[in-house]
Design an enzyme around this catalytic site. Sequence first.
Site: not given
Ligand code: LLP
Length: 426
Positions: A240, A274, A276-277, A313, A317, A356-357, A385
Amino acid sequence: MDHFDYRNGRLYCEDVPLADIAEKVGTPVYVYSTATLLHHYRGVASAFAELDATVCYSVKSLGNLHILKLLADEGAGFDVVSGGELSRVLAAGGDPKKIVFAGVGKTDREIREALQAGIGWFNVESEMEFDNLARLAGELGVQARASLRVNPDVFDPRTHAYTTTGRKETKFGVDIDRAGAFFTRAAENPDVTLDGIHLHIGSPIYSAGPYVDAISKALGLIDELRRRGIEVKVLNIGGGFAADYEEGKSPSAADYARDILPLLKGKGLQLLLEPGRQIACNAGVLLTKVLYTKQGGEKKFVIVDAAMTDLIRPALYEAKHFIYPARLADGAAPPVRRFDYTPEGGEVVDIVGGVCETSDVLGAGRCLPPLGRDDLLAVFSAGAYGFVMASQYNARPRPAEVLVEGESFRVIRRRETYEDLFAAEK
Ligand code: LLP
C-alpha cells in the site's frame, strides 16, 4: 522518482529514446526502466534493513517473469495471490521460502501447490480457510506456516473505495477482536504453525499514520497473545506504500520507515512487507500513438491506439496518470509533472481509446501541445496495475512489454497476435 526524462525535446527511458522503441516494437507498448525498478526496490529494502525485513514484492502489481527475475536476483521475496502468480515466481527462480500467499479465496489446488513448493507463509483470512489449510497439509504430510490476516479497522480517507481494505466491513481478514480466539484454537492444530500477524490496510496509503495506527493495534494484540503463552514471531505489514502519480506528492519508503521502525524495534518480530506499487508504478510508461483527433461539441478528443483494455485504472478508479508527448516542439520546455500544467500554445483535450465504452478515457481535460496523427504519447506511472490488468475486450491483443537497461532494451513480452486471441478455443 524515475528514469524518464527529456533530452533535446525527446523523451528517454534511461538512455533510450522512446521513439526508437515505438519504431522497433510498435505501439501500444509498456516500457519499464530497470534502474527505476531497482532504485525503488532498494529504497524499500534499505529503509527497513535495520529490522532485517523481508521485502515480498507484490506480484499482482507487475508480474512479468523478467521483472520477477530481476527482483529475485536482488534477494526479494514475493507476495502472491494465486496459483498462477506462484507459478510465475517459481518459473522466475524466486526463493519459495520467501513467498507469502494471500487471498480470501485460495482453492484446494492452489493450497496444495503452495504446500508442495514449500512456501514461507500462508496469510490466512478466515477460520474455514485455516481448517482447510490444516486438512490439506495433514493429507500431504507437510507442516504449513501461517500468519493471520487481521483487520485493524483503520483506513486512509484518500484511498479509493475500491482499494481500501482495512475497515471492518470488508471481505478481507478477520476482525481484530476475533483474533485472540483464532490463535487459541489454532495452537491446538498439529499441521499449521500459526505464528504471524498480517495487516494490509489498502492501496495506496498516502501517509505513515494509518500504518502506525494499524501496527499499534497489532502490537497490542501480540502483547496479549504473548501474555497468554502464544508465541507471535512474524509481523507482515502488507503493502500500500504510495507512488508518485504527481511529482513529490507521496512519502518515500524512508518516510514511512521513520514512523514505523520505532514501533517495532526490540519487539522480537520478523518483519515482512508486501510493496508492489511503490516499486513498479513509476518504473513504467504506456507508450501510445495518436490515431485521430476530433471535435465533439465543445470538446476536443485525441484518439490513441491504447485504450482501457491496456490501462484500466482511469476508467475503473478515475485514476489520473500524466500523459505527455514523446517529442516536444523545438525549444519547448519539458513538461512539469503536475496536473495543472499548461504548455505554451496548449489546448485542453480528452485522450481516449478506441473501445466501445464511454469510460474508455486515459486522460480527461488535459492541456497538451497540439497533437496530430502518429504523434507519440507516454502515459506515466503505468508500471503497477497496468499490464497486469489488461484485457482482450473488443478482441484487442494485449500490448508488448519492453525492459530498458542503460542504452539497450529488450522485448520481455511479445505483442499478442490474433492467433493468441483464440488459441484456447481450438
Ligand atoms: N498485499 C496485499 C494483501 C494486497 O491486497 C495488496 C494490493 C498489496 C499487498 C500490494 O499493494 P501495493 O503495495 O501495490 O499498493 N488495482 C488497484 C490496486 C489494487 C491493490 C490490491 N491489493 C490499482 O490499480 O490502484
